[in-house]
Every structure is written in structure tokens, then in C-alpha cells.
Enzyme design. Structure first.
Site, mmCIF file in Angstrom:
data_model
loop_
_atom_site.group_PDB
_atom_site.id
_atom_site.type_symbol
_atom_site.label_atom_id
_atom_site.label_comp_id
_atom_site.label_asym_id
_atom_site.label_seq_id
_atom_site.Cartn_x
_atom_site.Cartn_y
_atom_site.Cartn_z
ATOM 1 N N HIS A 259 9.239 1.431 3.262
ATOM 2 C CA HIS A 259 9.795 1.557 4.678
ATOM 3 C C HIS A 259 11.149 0.390 4.431
ATOM 4 O O HIS A 259 10.792 -0.144 3.116
ATOM 5 C CB HIS A 259 9.634 1.691 5.981
ATOM 6 C CG HIS A 259 8.547 0.993 5.986
ATOM 7 N ND1 HIS A 259 8.658 -0.835 6.501
ATOM 8 C CD2 HIS A 259 6.923 0.721 6.429
ATOM 9 C CE1 HIS A 259 7.518 -1.343 5.783
ATOM 10 N NE2 HIS A 259 6.698 -0.172 6.308
ATOM 11 N N GLU A 260 11.560 0.061 5.396
ATOM 12 C CA GLU A 260 12.707 -1.032 5.038
ATOM 13 C C GLU A 260 12.262 -2.245 5.021
ATOM 14 O O GLU A 260 11.960 -3.070 4.791
ATOM 15 C CB GLU A 260 13.771 -0.733 6.012
ATOM 16 C CG GLU A 260 14.579 0.091 6.039
ATOM 17 C CD GLU A 260 15.229 0.025 5.056
ATOM 18 O OE1 GLU A 260 16.089 -1.379 4.707
ATOM 19 O OE2 GLU A 260 16.359 0.480 4.214
ATOM 20 N N MET B 250 0.566 -0.996 0.203
ATOM 21 C CA MET B 250 -0.083 0.002 -0.128
ATOM 22 C C MET B 250 1.126 1.146 0.167
ATOM 23 O O MET B 250 0.382 2.380 0.342
ATOM 24 C CB MET B 250 -1.251 0.269 1.260
ATOM 25 C CG MET B 250 -1.827 -0.664 1.186
ATOM 26 S SD MET B 250 -3.234 -0.694 1.825
ATOM 27 C CE MET B 250 -2.719 -0.216 3.753
ATOM 28 N N GLY B 251 2.303 0.661 -0.350
ATOM 29 C CA GLY B 251 2.726 2.364 -0.490
ATOM 30 C C GLY B 251 4.004 2.642 0.773
ATOM 31 O O GLY B 251 3.711 2.102 1.591
ATOM 32 N N GLN C 264 6.162 -11.095 7.305
ATOM 33 C CA GLN C 264 5.834 -12.433 8.424
ATOM 34 C C GLN C 264 5.140 -10.924 9.255
ATOM 35 O O GLN C 264 4.076 -11.301 10.958
ATOM 36 C CB GLN C 264 6.335 -12.553 8.998
ATOM 37 C CG GLN C 264 6.912 -14.056 7.948
ATOM 38 C CD GLN C 264 7.862 -14.917 8.995
ATOM 39 O OE1 GLN C 264 8.919 -14.693 9.900
ATOM 40 N NE2 GLN C 264 8.482 -16.285 8.552
ATOM 41 N N LYS C 265 5.181 -9.584 9.468
ATOM 42 C CA LYS C 265 4.715 -8.826 10.171
ATOM 43 C C LYS C 265 3.583 -8.460 10.092
ATOM 44 O O LYS C 265 2.882 -8.066 11.330
ATOM 45 C CB LYS C 265 5.128 -7.471 9.536
ATOM 46 C CG LYS C 265 4.301 -6.565 9.444
ATOM 47 C CD LYS C 265 4.327 -5.800 11.127
ATOM 48 C CE LYS C 265 3.925 -4.408 11.515
ATOM 49 N NZ LYS C 265 2.591 -4.518 10.618
ATOM 50 N N HIS D 179 9.320 -2.797 3.724
ATOM 51 C CA HIS D 179 8.455 -3.362 1.761
ATOM 52 C C HIS D 179 10.079 -3.497 1.703
ATOM 53 O O HIS D 179 10.047 -4.780 0.358
ATOM 54 C CB HIS D 179 8.266 -1.961 1.410
ATOM 55 C CG HIS D 179 6.686 -1.537 1.991
ATOM 56 N ND1 HIS D 179 6.946 -0.240 3.077
ATOM 57 C CD2 HIS D 179 5.567 -1.878 2.287
ATOM 58 C CE1 HIS D 179 5.456 -0.447 3.630
ATOM 59 N NE2 HIS D 179 5.120 -1.183 2.769
#
Ligand code: AMP
Length: 280
Positions: A34-35, A30-31, A148-149, A37
Site C-alpha cells: 500500500h502507500e 511482508m507484501g 514509524q507506523k 510501503h
């Protein structure tokens, strides 16, 4: 990097890639990169996949009182980051491109949709399932990468891919954290400095719970209670849930021989944070 906004041009692009016999890796996002992504994109690029990142703030996975309007959006920054990173294509459709008038197909995984995040965010996982099914059909990747977050989302997608016979592999990518343990999330940007200071407590609570399990506590209720108590000591934190579940089906479970996961969700002010730890 190709920036693609329409389904028509996405299909043409994917056809040309397949003619050249490249494997395709999809990274749905979804944009507000951050690290976390970037770790997904890195994994896809390392696998040698022609990497297609989708950037779509999917309205159907937000409830009426949720943060769809204020969700962080910065297309120019995101597309520059993805291009610099070596991503091959960025698919950024509008909501009407994805959901033209008359759209009505619904995909629902009844058990997963009604627990944990699903209980607190009714309809959320139906929206996630439908948008991912559409992306999988459009991009037809050999692999799709998920963090996995968002553990419950990962299990949901694995289940749907299996149930609906999508011919692709789901690659789980470990959670990327800030140095103090807070899981990276686009929503962390909502936190005031005071709220940000207490946010790592969620990961701390999960770590303590994992240690309790490693030291031989089998009873989920005891583990959950202690984590909730630890979180409740901080007045800025409201606990939504701390739950131990089996890692594959996400059924509530005491600890035994099977892999388990401890899932947690809290609110700090108006911001919701989720995190989890896998137990071997
Ligand atoms: P989102 O843009 O928040 O929908 O996330 C897009 C993808 O990035 C999902 O598969 C997330 O699970 C994954 N992701 C988000 N945060 C992290 C993180 N801190 N570590 C690893 N993956 C993440």
C-alpha cells in the site's frame, strides 16, 4: 526488476551491485503493498540507493493463534507495483529457504520484547529481530527503511543494529494515512465496512491525547485514561493498550523534556490495529 527467490542468487546479485559501487537500500516487507510501503521504497530510490525490497511473510513473528494463514498475499500485484515503481530487486524467499532444517538461532531484546506489542504478542519481536538480522547480513545495505507506523519495531531494530554493530543506517519513514487519518496497513483489508467506519477513532484518540499533552498535561496516566475512555465509547472497539513512553528507550514515562511517543493498539472484531504519535 530482478525477482530473486534464493539466498544463493541474492548473494550473487548483491556482489555484482557492490562491484559497481552502488549503495544498497533495503526495504523489508511482508507484501500486500500500500502507500505506506511505497513511501519506504520512494525514500530509498530518492536517496539513490539500489533498492532491494524483501517480500516475506515471516512465520516466526506470528503467534499460534494469529493471522499467518489468512495474511493477504498477492505476489503478482506486488511485484508489478514494485517494478512499476522502479525497485531494482525483489527478494521473495520461501520459509524453508530462510529457515532450513536445524535453524535455531534466537535474538531477543528482553525489555522491548516484553512491553506493549510484545506483551500481547509473545515471541513476535524475537521473530522480527532474527529475520531482520538475516536480511541485513544477506543484503548488507548501507541503509534500511522502516515505517514509524510500527514504532516499537523501529526502536527494536535501531537497538539491535547498535548492539550488534551492523554497519548501516536505519531510516525512519513517517506514517502514511488514509484521508480520514487511519494509518495504512495490510490488515485494514480485514475490516468490514462497519468496522472500517470506526477504525479512524484510534488515530483520533491519539491526536486528542497529543493535544492534552501539548496543553500541559504531564501525567501519562491522565492522558492514557482519557484516550481509553474515548475509545471505549465505541462498542465495536476493544482497547489493548494506550501508553505514553519515552521515544528512545520506550520506557513508560511521564512527559518532561525528552521526546515521547503515545502508542495505541485496539481490536475491532478479529482485527488488531496499532498506531502511534510522536510528541516533541
Ligand atoms: P509490513 O509489510 O506490514 O511488515 O511493513 C513493512 C514496512 O512498511 C515496515 O517498516 C512498516 O513499518 C512499514 N509500513 C507499514 N505501514 C506503513 C504506513 N502506513 N506508513 C509508513 N510505513 C508503513
Amino acid at each position: 526488476m530482478r525477482v530473486i527467490n534464493t539466498i544463493h542468487s541474492l548473494r550473487a546479485y548483491i556482489n555484482s551491485i557492490r562491484e559497481q559501487r552502488y549503495t544498497v537500500g533495503l526495504v523489508p516487507t511482508m507484501g500486500a503493498f500500500h502507500e505506506g510501503h511505497l513511501a519506504l521504497m520512494r525514500r530509498s530510490l530518492e536517496n539513490g540507493d539500489c533498492t532491494v525490497v524483501s517480500l516475506f511473510v515471516n512465520p516466526t513473528q506470528f503467534g499460534p493463534k494469529e493471522d499467518l494463514e489468512k495474511y493477504p498475499r498477492d505476489f503478482n500485484r506486488d511485484s508489478q507495483l514494485a517494478a512499476d515503481f522502479g525497485v531494482h530487486a525483489l527478494f521473495a524467499p520461501t520459509a524453508s529457504e530462510m529457515y532450513p532444517e536445524g535453524f535455531q538461532t534466537h535474538i531477543s531484546l528482553p525489555k522491548i520484547r516484553s512491553r506493549y506489542e510484545g506483551e500481547i504478542r509473545p515471541g513476535h519481536f524475537d521473530g522480527v529481530a532474527a529475520v531482520c538480522a538475516k536480511l541485513f547480513n544477506l543484503v548488507q545495505p548501507q541503509r534500511a527503511y522502516f515505517g514509524q507506523k510500527d514504532y516499537q519495531q523501529l526502536v527494536l531494530i535501531q537497538r539491535m543494529v547498535c548492539d550488534l554493530n551492523f554497519s548501516m543506517e536505519i531510516v525512519p519513514v513517517p506514517t502514511v494515512r488514509e484521508p480520514d487519518g487511519l494509518a495504512m496497513s495490510s490488515r485494514n483489508a480485514y475490516l468490514s465496512p462497519e468496522e472500517r467506519a470506526v477504525a479512524p477513532r484510534l488515530y483520533l484518540a491519539l491526536r486528542q491525547a497529543a493535544e492534552m499533552a501539548e496543553q500541559g498535561e504531564h501525567k501519562s496516566a491522565a492522558i492514557e485514561e482519557q484516550a481509553v475512555h474515548f475509545l471505549a465509547e465505541e462498542p465495536l472497539i476493544k482497547v489493548d493498550y494506550i501508553k505514553v513512553a519515552d521515544a528512545e528507550m520506550l520506557e513508560p514515562a511521564d512527559l518532561g523534556d525528552r521526546p515521547a511517543v503515545i502508542l495505541g493498539a485496539i481490536r475491532i472484531g478479529s482485527t488488531r490495529l496499532i498506531d502511534n504519535i510522536l510528541l516533541k
